[in-house]
Design an enzyme around this catalytic site. Sequence first.
Site, PDB file in Angstrom:
ATOM      1  N   GLN A 192       8.404  -7.978  12.168  1.00  0.00           N
ATOM      2  CA  GLN A 192       9.110  -9.215  11.840  1.00  0.00           C
ATOM      3  C   GLN A 192       8.757  -9.693  10.438  1.00  0.00           C
ATOM      4  O   GLN A 192       9.628 -10.107   9.673  1.00  0.00           O
ATOM      5  CB  GLN A 192       8.771 -10.305  12.862  1.00  0.00           C
ATOM      6  CG  GLN A 192       9.559 -11.603  12.653  1.00  0.00           C
ATOM      7  CD  GLN A 192       9.277 -12.636  13.727  1.00  0.00           C
ATOM      8  OE1 GLN A 192       8.946 -12.295  14.863  1.00  0.00           O
ATOM      9  NE2 GLN A 192       9.390 -13.904  13.377  1.00  0.00           N
ATOM     10  N   ARG A 200      -5.597   3.827   4.439  1.00  0.00           N
ATOM     11  CA  ARG A 200      -6.431   4.221   3.301  1.00  0.00           C
ATOM     12  C   ARG A 200      -5.985   3.509   2.020  1.00  0.00           C
ATOM     13  O   ARG A 200      -6.809   3.082   1.206  1.00  0.00           O
ATOM     14  CB  ARG A 200      -6.333   5.740   3.111  1.00  0.00           C
ATOM     15  CG  ARG A 200      -7.215   6.316   2.000  1.00  0.00           C
ATOM     16  CD  ARG A 200      -8.627   6.455   2.442  1.00  0.00           C
ATOM     17  NE  ARG A 200      -9.447   7.193   1.489  1.00  0.00           N
ATOM     18  CZ  ARG A 200     -10.748   7.405   1.655  1.00  0.00           C
ATOM     19  NH1 ARG A 200     -11.370   6.964   2.740  1.00  0.00           N
ATOM     20  NH2 ARG A 200     -11.430   8.083   0.754  1.00  0.00           N
ATOM     21  N   ARG A 226       2.282   4.017  -4.898  1.00  0.00           N
ATOM     22  CA  ARG A 226       2.242   5.425  -4.514  1.00  0.00           C
ATOM     23  C   ARG A 226       2.760   6.352  -5.621  1.00  0.00           C
ATOM     24  O   ARG A 226       2.569   7.566  -5.541  1.00  0.00           O
ATOM     25  CB  ARG A 226       3.044   5.638  -3.239  1.00  0.00           C
ATOM     26  CG  ARG A 226       2.412   4.985  -2.020  1.00  0.00           C
ATOM     27  CD  ARG A 226       1.180   5.741  -1.562  1.00  0.00           C
ATOM     28  NE  ARG A 226       0.429   5.007  -0.556  1.00  0.00           N
ATOM     29  CZ  ARG A 226      -0.467   5.548   0.249  1.00  0.00           C
ATOM     30  NH1 ARG A 226      -0.731   6.841   0.154  1.00  0.00           N
ATOM     31  NH2 ARG A 226      -1.118   4.813   1.118  1.00  0.00           N
ATOM     32  N   SER A 273       0.814  -1.219   0.000  1.00  0.00           N
ATOM     33  CA  SER A 273       0.000   0.000   0.000  1.00  0.00           C
ATOM     34  C   SER A 273       0.846   1.268   0.000  1.00  0.00           C
ATOM     35  O   SER A 273       0.351   2.350  -0.323  1.00  0.00           O
ATOM     36  CB  SER A 273      -0.947   0.016   1.203  1.00  0.00           C
ATOM     37  OG  SER A 273      -0.212   0.057   2.413  1.00  0.00           O
ATOM     38  N   HIS A 274       2.149   1.161   0.333  1.00  0.00           N
ATOM     39  CA  HIS A 274       3.027   2.323   0.345  1.00  0.00           C
ATOM     40  C   HIS A 274       4.212   2.154  -0.598  1.00  0.00           C
ATOM     41  O   HIS A 274       5.146   2.955  -0.563  1.00  0.00           O
ATOM     42  CB  HIS A 274       3.524   2.599   1.767  1.00  0.00           C
ATOM     43  CG  HIS A 274       2.473   3.137   2.671  1.00  0.00           C
ATOM     44  ND1 HIS A 274       1.562   2.320   3.306  1.00  0.00           N
ATOM     45  CD2 HIS A 274       2.150   4.403   3.029  1.00  0.00           C
ATOM     46  CE1 HIS A 274       0.736   3.073   4.032  1.00  0.00           C
ATOM     47  NE2 HIS A 274       1.073   4.332   3.874  1.00  0.00           N
ATOM     48  N   GLU A 304      -4.788   0.564   1.735  1.00  0.00           N
ATOM     49  CA  GLU A 304      -5.247  -0.820   1.706  1.00  0.00           C
ATOM     50  C   GLU A 304      -6.655  -0.912   1.114  1.00  0.00           C
ATOM     51  O   GLU A 304      -6.963  -1.819   0.340  1.00  0.00           O
ATOM     52  CB  GLU A 304      -5.225  -1.416   3.117  1.00  0.00           C
ATOM     53  CG  GLU A 304      -3.840  -1.693   3.673  1.00  0.00           C
ATOM     54  CD  GLU A 304      -3.149  -2.851   2.965  1.00  0.00           C
ATOM     55  OE1 GLU A 304      -3.822  -3.616   2.250  1.00  0.00           O
ATOM     56  OE2 GLU A 304      -1.923  -2.976   3.124  1.00  0.00           O
TER      57      GLU A 304
END
Length: 337
Positions: A306, A184, A50, A45-46, A186
Amino acid sequence: MTTTITLDEALNLSINVLIDNGFSKNHAQSIARVIWACQRDECQSHGLYRLLVCAHTLRSGKVSPDAEPEISDAADTLVRVDAKGAYSLLAFDMGRPLLVEKTRRHGMAALAINHCYHFSALWPEIEAIAAEGLVAIAMTPSHSWVAPYGGTKGVFGTNPLAFAWPRPGGYPFVFDFATSAAARGEIELHRRAGKAIPEGWAVDKDGNATTDAEAAMAGAMLTFGGYKGSALSAMIELMAGPLIGDFLSLESHAYDAGAGATPYHGELIIAIDPKTFMGSDWARHTDRAEALFDAIIDQGARLPSQRRYEARARSLETGTVTIPAKLYEDILALLKP
């Protein structure tokens, strides 16, 4: 269908897309490094997704592609960086050295980034501070997409909170999570894939619970943990809004005026030198912290990040990242012919 590219290709693609769409070299490199790191760690998502957000925000006329941040030595333990309407990442890169210097000198210091557009995960920033042997906390508001507990209309942003604790000989202990039930991005990825979202993530425009990503985007997101997440979100609004003289999420959303751009606001980062706080018993207290981590791991529980560190190891071993083929096509379409 998916597409696999090398890590080097992912970084170069990110830089080239950003420059082709009008960002200066300095901004493109700072933004691309964070996007690349998120994709490397399989934070979809990032990650490369983006790039679409950055290009859209620039085309909306909201973000400056080339403003040079202005650093202010505001107080003994405070650094301010005015991003001047650009993305936050170059401002962070430029302000971090003075933040680290002040933290080591005084034991604790803060960095306030003002007038910035912010889309990125916070963990790359606090990992960079932890790499200096410092404890770090970061927070930022966004747009008012998230309803308070018991409400149905957006007041809060997704309002992420991140924390890093340096560890000897390994990756730091890090958590970075939105105070909304999900990021957001996701929900947007679920919408793009035509997938339902889990229950408890959002309500529709009428305030009814929904698992439809499209309806969620038109309605309001929900906080995690009910009233507890709602209270944390309010704290972040205050700490990274009025405290540093910048926008609340409601104000950021109003400033956007329907452009659908990246949120415009501020960011607060706090750094702490454990050697100053722990004093001559630094080594013993560090061992006590490690005993806490061992007590968690030894019973089969996982430490935050992790999964991300395991993904990083896989990506570095193969030298590749994998993204949806449609996303790759959309990114390539942003390059100049």
